[in-house]
Design an enzyme around this catalytic site. Sequence first.
Site, mmCIF file in Angstrom:
data_model
loop_
_atom_site.group_PDB
_atom_site.id
_atom_site.type_symbol
_atom_site.label_atom_id
_atom_site.label_comp_id
_atom_site.label_asym_id
_atom_site.label_seq_id
_atom_site.Cartn_x
_atom_site.Cartn_y
_atom_site.Cartn_z
ATOM 1 N N LYS A 276 0.831 -1.196 0.000
ATOM 2 C CA LYS A 276 0.000 0.000 0.000
ATOM 3 C C LYS A 276 0.873 1.256 0.000
ATOM 4 O O LYS A 276 2.041 1.219 0.412
ATOM 5 C CB LYS A 276 -0.878 0.030 1.253
ATOM 6 C CG LYS A 276 -1.941 -1.051 1.342
ATOM 7 C CD LYS A 276 -2.674 -0.957 2.671
ATOM 8 C CE LYS A 276 -3.760 -2.019 2.785
ATOM 9 N NZ LYS A 276 -4.896 -1.755 1.874
ATOM 10 N N ASP A 346 -2.964 -7.427 -1.957
ATOM 11 C CA ASP A 346 -3.715 -6.507 -1.098
ATOM 12 C C ASP A 346 -5.213 -6.786 -1.142
ATOM 13 O O ASP A 346 -5.986 -6.104 -0.471
ATOM 14 C CB ASP A 346 -3.431 -5.053 -1.504
ATOM 15 C CG ASP A 346 -3.897 -4.060 -0.463
ATOM 16 O OD1 ASP A 346 -3.999 -4.452 0.714
ATOM 17 O OD2 ASP A 346 -4.168 -2.897 -0.822
ATOM 18 N N ARG A 350 -10.643 -11.415 1.366
ATOM 19 C CA ARG A 350 -11.509 -12.466 0.815
ATOM 20 C C ARG A 350 -10.827 -13.831 0.881
ATOM 21 O O ARG A 350 -11.494 -14.862 0.953
ATOM 22 C CB ARG A 350 -11.912 -12.100 -0.610
ATOM 23 C CG ARG A 350 -10.798 -12.050 -1.619
ATOM 24 C CD ARG A 350 -11.104 -11.165 -2.816
ATOM 25 N NE ARG A 350 -11.106 -9.754 -2.448
ATOM 26 C CZ ARG A 350 -11.392 -8.767 -3.293
ATOM 27 N NH1 ARG A 350 -11.709 -9.049 -4.551
ATOM 28 N NH2 ARG A 350 -11.362 -7.510 -2.900
#
Length: 498
Positions: A276, A346, A350
């Site tokens: 990120k 990233d 899930r």
Amino acid sequence: MSEPVTLSFARLTAAPKGVLIVLTDETLAFGAQTQKLLKGADAAITRAFDAERYKGKAWSTIDLLAPAGLDAPRLVVISVGKAGELKPADFLKLGGVAAGKIPSSAREATVVLDLPGAKIGPESAAEVALGIRLRTYSFDRYKTKKKDDTERGALAMTLLVSDEAGTKRAATTADAVGDGVLFARDLVNEPANVLDPPEFARRAEEHLSSVGVEIEVLDDAGLARAGMHTLLGVGQGSIKESRVVIMRWNGGPAGEPPVAFIGKGVTFDTGGISIKPAAGMEDMKGDMGGAACVTGLMYALAARKAKVNAVGLIGLVENMPDGAAQRPGDIVTSLSGQTIEIINTDAEGRLVLCDVLWYAKEQFKPKFMIDLATLTGAILVALGSEYAGLFSNDDTLSERLTKTGQETGERVWRMPLGPEYDKLVDSKFADMKNTGGRHAGSITAAQFLQRFVDKTPWAHLDIAGTAMSSPASDINKSWGSGWGVRLLNQLVKDHYEG
């Protein structure tokens, strides 16, 4: 956490102490008992209303310092608007508004729960008390110096109510829910160097076992034996082991299928190899808001002795980049046997959820599954911080969540799912890939998860906009909100308790 307020209840006719808070409506009328209390200050109140052109708009307030004819250092008038149309969320808000009007120098305060033409019953009064607790919570564990001019000392608040005994009983239930919310807030607010996956699991076990929740913790070896390789793949770049915590509350009939809640618990999310940007990365300590909610919810259900069988499962990992970290292009085999191509490390939430969802479905055969996750920034773009995104394969469950959200103030907005989105997560090399591109990001994430629930009634709540860093509200001045505990507790209470 810090709760500098002590709450108590007394009969409506009891003598008030300290700051006096009373209620009015859009007509500026007072309840019968309030009129008696304010009788000597009628002239001062009328002058103040006229001077401020006070019209009684909902949630507007007016303060009078040491009003003539009243033995109180301060009088606060709060308008609730249309008194006959108040919902549970409004009484919660009322408690927060009342708490916010008390100066930090005050040591005593009284709230008179008396309205014209509308009786405030025990459950509503208990909601007011809960609102006070939620408003006055603060997370100051790591502050070594206090700001004496702004931080509150000990405050004793008394709520004058029409049914003292009934309110005390209702408050016991509300306190259990409040404890769950505040525990969830504590977890979200903790820094990631303190709350890693093993420590989260330890706290969950310690806290929930005290109220009778059965706890099972799977470590890396146990997760490997169970076949949760997709979840393990997310955490393989961290020196911290991953965990899955299974929490069981057996308050319903023996053998009755449980309701199931699943939470994403990424205790820190760097993004992994798909790292990120630095700006705002510190907020990724809160990427376990879904797991915090499920943990707080299970505490609340057990503490109030809910007549339901419930199971909560949380997947706890740390997503870090190192030489052992998962790579874009890797293919992993999930617990379900389906294979997943990693496109972006990233999009890890899930991957955690899919194994835990499948495990819950297979092991517990639940009535329904609801998962909560700070899953996508796309839901924040779509809905902001006022609603959580709701995705579901079951209309009844979806409608119940929507209605309960309106009542509790933890609102959800249903988003679409459909086979036309499947092509966005299909992979050239595996059964699916873990991202579907820029478009419909929240939908494709939910579409991915749906592949791991089969025909079990299921709802996915994307709480990226509501779990943390939301604008301050009347019931939350904290960074972490504990969002979802009240919503799901009420859902269970209204529809699934025996």
